[in-house]
Every structure is written in structure tokens, then in C-alpha cells.
Enzyme design. Structure first.
Site, PDB file in Angstrom:
ATOM      1  CB  THR A   1      -0.733   0.544   0.711  1.00  0.00           C
ATOM      2  OG1 THR A   1      -1.738  -0.968   1.374  1.00  0.00           O
ATOM      3  CG2 THR A   1      -2.042   1.551   1.328  1.00  0.00           C
TER       4      THR A   1
ATOM      5  CD  GLU B   1      -4.994  -6.326  -8.394  1.00  0.00           C
ATOM      6  OE1 GLU B   1      -5.628  -6.746  -7.412  1.00  0.00           O
ATOM      7  OE2 GLU B   1      -5.809  -5.636  -9.179  1.00  0.00           O
TER       8      GLU B   1
ATOM      9  CB  CYS C   1      -1.453 -10.249  -1.036  1.00  0.00           C
ATOM     10  SG  CYS C   1      -2.443 -11.595  -3.079  1.00  0.00           S
TER      11      CYS C   1
END
Ligand code: NAD
Length: 477
Positions: free
Chosen positions: A199, A219, A253
Site C-alpha cells: 500500500t 493490487e 498477499c
């Protein structure tokens, strides 16, 4: 295998960009036959070099051959073939239903390639997360520059070696490097930027893209929770949670990041976790014979090891490491509180905190108080609990009664929501990301007599005729 990765000289980046841009402008990538060939070449590039890809992943991540081929290669081989076979259907222009008075205008929506694409990928699944996006870009007719992660140098070098051998080098290029190379790429104007990573860097990418009003797909990551409801088979839940957690040593993830367990089943759940752990690791994970991967590099190793040192929870399993081989045993931490350092950021490593909560409602509240994760996992057979989780939490995906298997479903979009990113992809959704739906009408000359009232000067009569549409009856609500 050497780990030396040749970075692309900064001064070469402009010429790579100019090359793919010229190829797009020449229309080379538009014909469906060209796209089909490139997609099938991508499948061949993976299939004909399986051992080389496995070797590279083993060298970079200690990833087991089976995991590399099952999770990184097979989906790309099958996804490329599927896209090649579906291209014609996906690219068919749409004919929307229009009102009678516009029926002669030949209203059509054409699918046109957006233009040149920049695709930046992370290190944890360095093959699939580079090529999944590329499938969509090729299918849509977009030349692409790939920027693999510098943290997995063997894979990045193999990508740079094989791409020009299999794909059209005028349209598909690789830039290898780290921050400076990526920044140089981000200064250029792209038609779309597809980014997979953290992020923190996602914000940098979106900011750079905004300068050129470039659309972005992000993503990203986040802390994906697991909620255990008391009605579910605890041994099965424990097995399925640890199955997701051990993938790539937790460097995934959608790895289960933390588990919320109601007080009534907390102790039996810990027992179930212990039993599964013993069955998954008949050999100590730190034993050189054990098929247990490594942490990608020294900084990440230190970060994950540091978390084990900082937690105030009770380490009930694991908690051991091997500094020389960058291995950390799967570490289960019980009695974790919400303000524990393990709950600050995405763990992205082999640590699983288990948190005792009052009940399922408290678990749901905990999840909904935090940023939207990539996925919420829930184990329950109760329709009522499922409904509560679905309506009171938010996430990219919602998965019931398993972990990680959403990645096998290419018929629904995979992606984040809120801080875990935006722009789902896979299958046709990948094609859609790189496609502009260009509207088209052709207003026939013969219709001119019907358009007299739209022209100046306006009159009372033209007002009456032209404003009729504002007076349509509104249905009862
Ligand atoms: P990262 O954000 O550190 O790096 C990703 C890419 O960005 C790399 O190619 C890197 O070279 C580049 N980069 C690094 N610093 C940069 C900077 N300052 N400016 C411009 N570019 C820069 O991510 P990572 O560590 O490679 O991957 C781990 C993260 O990726 C985790 O947060 C994980 O959850 C996330 N992830 C998400 C998905 C998904 O599909 N949503 C999949 C895998 C990983």
C-alpha cells in the site's frame, strides 16, 4: 545460479518507451491474430522452461518446485490459452438497446486498446504476478513494459532473458531495476499502470500517475482476518487455516493474517492447531531436509524476526530461526491482544496470531473497525453467521470455509477494496482493465427533417416539443 541482476541503464528507458509507443501507434498489436499468437507464445514461454522457472524460484525464495508450478506457472499457461480462445468473443463490439428515435444511428461500443502499459510486480509470486496482468494487456492489444521486482533477481533475470525470445520485442519489453528505474518509468506517460505491491508504494504509484491523468490498477495487501464460528469443525478449520498460512512461508498477499476465535472454542481451537502443526511438520521446519522456504531477503527476515521478539503474546509453536539460511519456523502466537505489534501491519511472513474474542459478533466488530482487507475468511456452517459477516464487513473478496482457494477461481474478479487496492482482474476482467469501451454513433443525413426544432432560433413550439422528455410519468415507488 548467479544472483547478479543487470539493471537497465536509466538512459535506455526512454528508448524502450519510444519503441513500444511507436509499435502501438503503428497499430501492430491490434489484430486479434497477433494477440492470439503472443498469448500462445506466453504459454509456451512458461511451459517450455518449467525447470528454469522452478530453479529461479527455488534460488530466490526457496520455493518448492510443486508450489512454483502449481501456483505460478499452471495458471499462466491455462490463462493465456483461455484468453487466446476467448479473444474473439471478448472483442466483439457491443450493440446496446436504444430508444426507437435513435434506432437509425448504429450505436455501437467498440473495444479498443487503451495504449501502452506499465506493469510493476512484487517479489512474493514473481512469475504469476508479472504475467497475469500481461495476459490482459496482450489480449486487449496493449504493448507493455514489465518491471519485475529486484528482490527476486533470478526470476527477474529469467523474465528479461525469455521475453524477447518468445514475444514481439517491439511491443513487450522488460526494464529491470529498483527505485530509480521505477521512478524513471513513472515519470513517463502511460495509458494504464498496473501495480502489485505494498500500500505504501501503491500511494507513490497513484500519485505519479495522477500527474498524467493515467488510470491505475492497485493490487495491494493488508491484514486478511479469519473468523472461526463455534459451530464449525475446529480440526478442519485449523487444517485449512494453516494450509493457507504455509504457502510461500506466509509471504502471500491473501495469507491468513490473524485468527479471531470465540472464547467458547478458544482452547479446543489451539489444540486443533497444535495437532495440525505436528502433522504438517513431521520434520522440524528448520531442518535442512524440511521442505520449508526462506524469507526473501535480509531486511524482511529482520522485520519478521523482530515481530516475534516484540509480541506480548504467548509463542506456543515455532519461534525459532536460522540466521544463516534466512529460515523462520511457522510461529503460532496465542493470547494476542488487538494492540499487539503483530496487529499493526500486514505480517507477510510465517507468524500466525490467535486472538480470543467474546463471540462471533465481537470478531465481526474487530474486522469492521479496521481498513478493508483483501479477503475475509470465515469458518461456519451457519447461514446467519455468514450473512452477518457479509453485511457487516467489507473486503476485496469473501471466502467461506477455506483459505486461498479464491485464487483458483478465474471467473470472478480478484482484487482489493479500500486500502487493499482497486481494480479486480483475472479472465475477462483482465481484458477489460486494458480496454477502452469507445462509444460510436453515425447520425444519418436523411434524419434531418426530424431535427428542425433543435436549431436556433428557439420558439414556443420548439420548447414544447423538445422538453417533452422532462415530463415523462415517474413510476410509483
Ligand atoms: P513493494 O511495494 O515494496 O514493491 C513492489 C514494486 O515496487 C517492486 O517492483 C519495486 O521495485 C517497486 N518499488 C519499490 N519501492 C519503490 C519506490 N519508492 N518507488 C517506486 N517503485 C518502487 O512490494 P513487495 O515488497 O515487492 O511485495 C509485497 C507487498 O505486495 C505486500 O504488501 C503484499 O500484500 C502485496 N501483494 C499484493 C498482491 C495482490 O494481488 N493484491 C499480490 C502480491 C503481493
Amino acid at each position: 545460479m548467479s544472483a547478479d541482476l543487470q539493471f537497465t541503464p536509466l538512459e535506455e528507458i526512454q528508448s524502450v518507451y519510444a519503441r513500444v509507443n511507436a509499435t502501438f501507434k503503428a497499430g501492430t498489436t491490434r489484430p486479434l491474430s497477433y494477440r492470439r499468437h503472443q498469448l500462445l507464445q506466453l504459454a509456451r514461454m512458461l511451459q517450455e522452461n518449467i525447470t528454469a522457472w522452478e530453479d529461479a524460484s527455488l534460488a530466490d525464495l526457496g520455493k518448492q518446485r510443486q508450489e512454483t508450478t502449481v501456483t505460478e506457472l499452471t495458471p499462466i499457461i491455462q490463462g493465456s490459452i483461455n484468453a487466446a480462445e476467448s479473444l474473439e468473443e471478448w472483442a466483439t463490439p457491443e450493440k446496446p438497446k436504444v430508444e426507437a428515435w435513435r434506432s437509425s444511428w448504429n450505436t455501437t461500443i467498440y473495444h479498443v486498446p487503451k495504449g501502452i502499459v506499465l506493469l510493476i510486480s512484487p517479489w512474493n509470486y514473481p512469475v504469476i504476478l508479472t504475467f497475469l496482468g500481461l495476459i490482459g494487456a496482450i489480449a486487449a492489444g496493449c504493448p507493455t513494459v514489465l518491471k519485475p521486482s529486484e528482490c527476486t533477481p533470478h526470476v527477474a533475470a529469467l523474465i528479461a532473458e525469455l521475453i524477447p525470445r518468445y514475444l514481439d520485442p517491439a511491443a513487450y519489453a522488460v526494464v529491470n531495476g529498483a527505485v530509480d528505474e521505477t521512478k524513471t518509468l513513472l515519470d513517463l506517460q502511460w495509458a494504464h499502470i498496473f501495480f502489485t505491491g505494498s500500500t505504501r508504494i501503491g500511494r507513490i504509484v497513484a500519485t505519479a500517475a495522477a500527474k498524467h491523468v493515467t488510470p491505475v490498477t492497485l493490487e495491494l495487501g493488508g491484514k486478511s482476518p479469519v473468523i472461526i464460528a463455534p459451530d464449525y469443525d475446529l480440526e478442519l478449520a485449523a487444517k485449512r487455516v494453516l494450509y493457507g498460512k504455509v504457502q510461500n512461508v506466509g509471504q502471500l498477499c491473501v495469507s491468513p493474517d490473524y485468527v479471531l476465535v470465540p472464547r467458547s472454542v478458544y482452547k479446543p481451537f489451539l489444540e486443533a492447531i497444535k495437532k495440525t502443526y505436528a502433522s504438517f511438520f513431521p520434520v522440524d521446519p528448520l531442518d535442512p531436509e524440511a521442505k520449508w522456504g526462506k524469507i526473501v531477503n535480509e531486511p524482511n527476515y529482520k522485520r519478521v524476526k523482530g515481530l516475534i521478539g516484540e509480541t506480548k503474546g504467548e509463542i506456543i509453536l515455532g519461534g525459532k530461526w536460522d540466521d544463516n539460511r534466512l529460515r523462520i519456523a511457522l510461529t503460532i502466537v496465542a493470547g494476542v491482544k488487538l494492540d499487539d505489534p503483530l496487529m499493526d501491519e500486514e505480517i507477510f511472513g510465517p507468524i500466525l496470531p490467535i486472538i480470543e474474542v467474546d463471540d462471533v459478533d465481537a470478531a465481526i466488530q474487530t474486522v469492521s473497525d479496521r481498513p478493508y482487507p483483501l479477503v475475509v475468511y470465515t469458518f461456519t456452517n451457519s447461514k446467519e453467521v455468514e450473512e452477518k459477516v457479509a453485511t457487516r464487513t467489507n473486503s476485496g473478496t469473501i471466502v467461506m470455509n477455506d483459505t486461498q482457494m479464491q485464487l483458483a477461481v478465474h471467473e470472478m474478479p480478484f482484487g482489493g477494496h479500500g486500502e487493499s487496492g482497486y481494480g479486480g482482474y483475472m479472465g475477462k476482467d483482465s481484458y477489460d482493465i486494458f480496454t477502452h469501451r469507445r462509444g460510436y454513433i453515425n447520425v444519418p443525413q436523411e434524419m434531418e427533417p426530424f431535427y428542425a426544432y433543435r436549431y436556433l432560433p428557439y420558439s414556443e413550439e420548439s420548447y414544447k416539443v423538445m422538453t417533452q422528455g422532462a415530463h415523462v410519468p415517474i413510476p410509483e415507488s
